[in-house]
Design a protein around this motif. Structure first.
Motif, PDB file in Angstrom:
ATOM      1  N   UNK A   1       0.820  -1.216   0.000  1.00 44.32           N
ATOM      2  CA  UNK A   1       0.000   0.000   0.000  1.00 44.32           C
ATOM      3  C   UNK A   1       0.857   1.272   0.000  1.00 44.32           C
TER       4      UNK A   1
ATOM      5  N   UNK B   1      -6.184  -7.123   6.837  1.00 47.49           N
ATOM      6  CA  UNK B   1      -6.255  -6.597   5.463  1.00 47.49           C
ATOM      7  C   UNK B   1      -7.377  -5.573   5.339  1.00 47.49           C
ATOM      8  N   UNK B   2      -8.468  -5.831   6.048  1.00 46.51           N
ATOM      9  CA  UNK B   2      -9.611  -4.910   5.967  1.00 46.51           C
ATOM     10  C   UNK B   2      -9.259  -3.518   6.465  1.00 46.51           C
ATOM     11  N   UNK B   3      -8.296  -3.450   7.411  1.00 44.51           N
ATOM     12  CA  UNK B   3      -7.926  -2.134   7.931  1.00 44.51           C
ATOM     13  C   UNK B   3      -7.116  -1.323   6.921  1.00 44.51           C
ATOM     14  N   UNK B   4      -6.658  -1.984   5.873  1.00 43.56           N
ATOM     15  CA  UNK B   4      -5.867  -1.284   4.852  1.00 43.56           C
ATOM     16  C   UNK B   4      -6.642  -1.101   3.555  1.00 43.56           C
ATOM     17  N   UNK B   5      -7.942  -1.254   3.652  1.00 42.52           N
ATOM     18  CA  UNK B   5      -8.752  -1.107   2.446  1.00 42.52           C
ATOM     19  C   UNK B   5     -10.103  -0.502   2.789  1.00 42.52           C
ATOM     20  N   UNK B   6     -10.728   0.104   1.785  1.00 45.71           N
ATOM     21  CA  UNK B   6     -12.060   0.664   1.992  1.00 45.71           C
ATOM     22  C   UNK B   6     -13.137  -0.388   1.753  1.00 45.71           C
ATOM     23  N   UNK B   7     -12.749  -1.573   1.286  1.00 44.81           N
ATOM     24  CA  UNK B   7     -13.739  -2.625   1.051  1.00 44.81           C
ATOM     25  C   UNK B   7     -14.221  -3.177   2.397  1.00 44.81           C
TER      26      UNK B   7
ATOM     27  N   UNK C   1     -14.856  -5.473   5.581  1.00 49.23           N
ATOM     28  CA  UNK C   1     -13.902  -6.436   6.133  1.00 49.23           C
ATOM     29  C   UNK C   1     -14.282  -7.889   5.906  1.00 49.23           C
TER      30      UNK C   1
ATOM     31  N   UNK D   1     -12.606  -9.776   2.933  1.00 50.51           N
ATOM     32  CA  UNK D   1     -11.245 -10.306   3.053  1.00 50.51           C
ATOM     33  C   UNK D   1     -11.222 -11.570   3.913  1.00 50.51           C
TER      34      UNK D   1
END
Lengths: 165, 267
Positions: A19, A62-68, A70, A73
């Motif tokens: 990222x 992983x969810x904490x590093x994406x806007x998708x 949680x 993931x």
């Protein structure tokens, strides 16, 4: 427990690296990605009882590093893990090219799930296919790196976890 | 193992139900990842800085001449705008129209992108401690590039206008035709729901209409890059919009602190 921590830490550092350097590692929607290779590598060496929870935790990280959302993931990584365990339980020893194919296949599955749930199904071709091919091609390098790191930190010879399933 | 699995799925279930019980955990993760991303991105920024400062100097002379010419043109335009602004203020006073709010702003550096390559979000190194909250507009270059969707203590996440899940109430500056600016990926956008036959031309400037309650009215979103009528069965035109700048190369953003009740947190 220590190996699960090693897996989570490696996964987290890979995510942060990807990222932080994302634009430099990316062409279109294809990015150099070692995360799926890590999950496959981990799944080939750990039983469901040992590895399922760490993989789900990695999904949450992983969810904490994406806007998708949680749960995408968590579900995605869990499905990849279970799929690799299923394949592993039917094969005595995977050759390198077979491992590449497993990474390619599971990457396509993972990316397709992510894109469908995120509402971007139109991106599966060509980007999802391209991403999975890249993941498969680069997987021997990632496997080599993970093996070296694992050997360096734990100095143990891995037993075939497939027999345990 | 079963209890841990239960906790994970309980957590995921809460998130699905949009209950923000775990938002402190999320913002902590956003912050801790942000510090690492910032540290990781420093070497790359140094390399890029070196490349921009020392290596790419071949076209500097021509670029310098072009920039001087552009400055002269812009100064001329600026003078005209000043005149128009003064006239506008006079007319507003005459008509008793309330002027647009001037917002405070925070400058932030981009330290990371989204884990999913097709998801156009960025992580910036300013958060709640600077007064940033979800919903605030993010600007870069001459206009709007996105909005804040998540804010930790020291880091925030912004969704770019090119993201597939983004939509902004917009209008054509020239003739005030309204539409919705939607993300189209690849750093581009489309202006949706503009009926066929309505006058929209390549080069038209698209601005925020202010009707979505997120973006103040009148900020530049981009320029129309192509217009086509599309299939005969469709009701609307196919209009593509080029954002105000290359969204894959954004390095700094300016967040407008649009909610006046939060401005005090900066002091």
């Amino acid at each position: 427990m220590r190996k699960a921590f090693f897996f989570l830490l490696t996964g987290y550092l890979l995510m942060v690296f990807e990222t932080a350097w994302g634009n430099e590692l990316q062409v279109g929607f294809i990015r150099l990605d070692g995360l799926l290779a890590l999950i496959v590598w981990y799944a080939l060496r750990h039983t469901v009882a040992e590895g399922f929870i760490p993989v789900c935790l990695l999904g949450l990280i992983a969810a904490s590093l994406s806007a998708l959302p949680p749960w995408i993931f968590v579900m995605d990584y869990a499905v990849v893990f279970l799929m690799v365990r299923y394949i592993q339980s039917h094969v005595l020893e995977l050759m390198m090219w077979q491992r590449m194919l497993v990474v390619m296949f599971t990457s396509l599955q993972a990316v397709t799930i992510l894109m469908i749930v995120a509402g971007d199904i139109g991106l599966v071709w060509p980007w999802g296919i391209g991403q999975s091919i890249l993941n498969g091609i680069t997987s021997p390098i990632w496997f080599f790196l993970f093996d070296r790191m694992d050997g360096f930190f734990f100095e143990s010879i891995h037993s075939d976890a497939g027999a345990k399933d | 193992m079963a209890s841990l699995a239960t906790i994970i799925f309980f957590y995921v279930g809460l998130r699905l139900g949009s209950i923000s019980l775990f938002s402190p955990i999320e913002s902590t993760l956003l912050d801790s990842s942000g510090y690492l991303q910032k540290a990781f991105s420093k070497p790359m920024n140094a390399v890029k800085g070196f490349w921009a400062s020392y290596v790419v100097l071949r076209d500097v002379k021509q670029e310098n001449a072009a920039l001087r010419e552009r400055i002269a043109n812009l100064q001329r335009q600026l003078n005209e705008y000043r005149e128009a602004l003064i006239a506008n203020a006079r007319y507003r006073q005459l008509l008793k129209i309330k002027g647009r709010n001037r917002f405070q702003s925070v400058i932030a550096n981009v330290v990371g992108v989204d884990l999913a390559p097709w998801s156009a979000t960025l992580v910036i190194d300013q958060g709640r401690s600077s007064g940033i909250r979800p919903g605030m507009p993010a600007m870069a270059g001459p206009g709007v590039i996105g909005k804040v969707i998540e804010s930790g203590l020291g880091f925030s996440r912004i969704m770019l206008v090119s993201d597939y899940n983004n939509a902004v109430a917009a209008m054509v500056q020239r003739n005030r035709v309204r539409g919705i600016l939607k993300g189209a990926g690849h750093g581009g956008c489309t202006l949706a729901y503009v009926e066929k036959g309505v006058d929209v031309e390549v080069g038209d400037r698209i601005i925020t209409s202010g009707t979505d309650g997120v973006f103040p009215k009148g900020f530049l979103l981009g320029q129309v890059s192509s217009v086509s009528q599309g299939p005969a069965a469709d009701l609307f035109q196919d209009i593509t919009v080029k954002p105000v700048m290359d969204l894959n190369r954004v390095e700094e953003v300016m967040i407008l602190l649009t909610r006046s009740d939060l401005l005090e947190t900066r002091k």
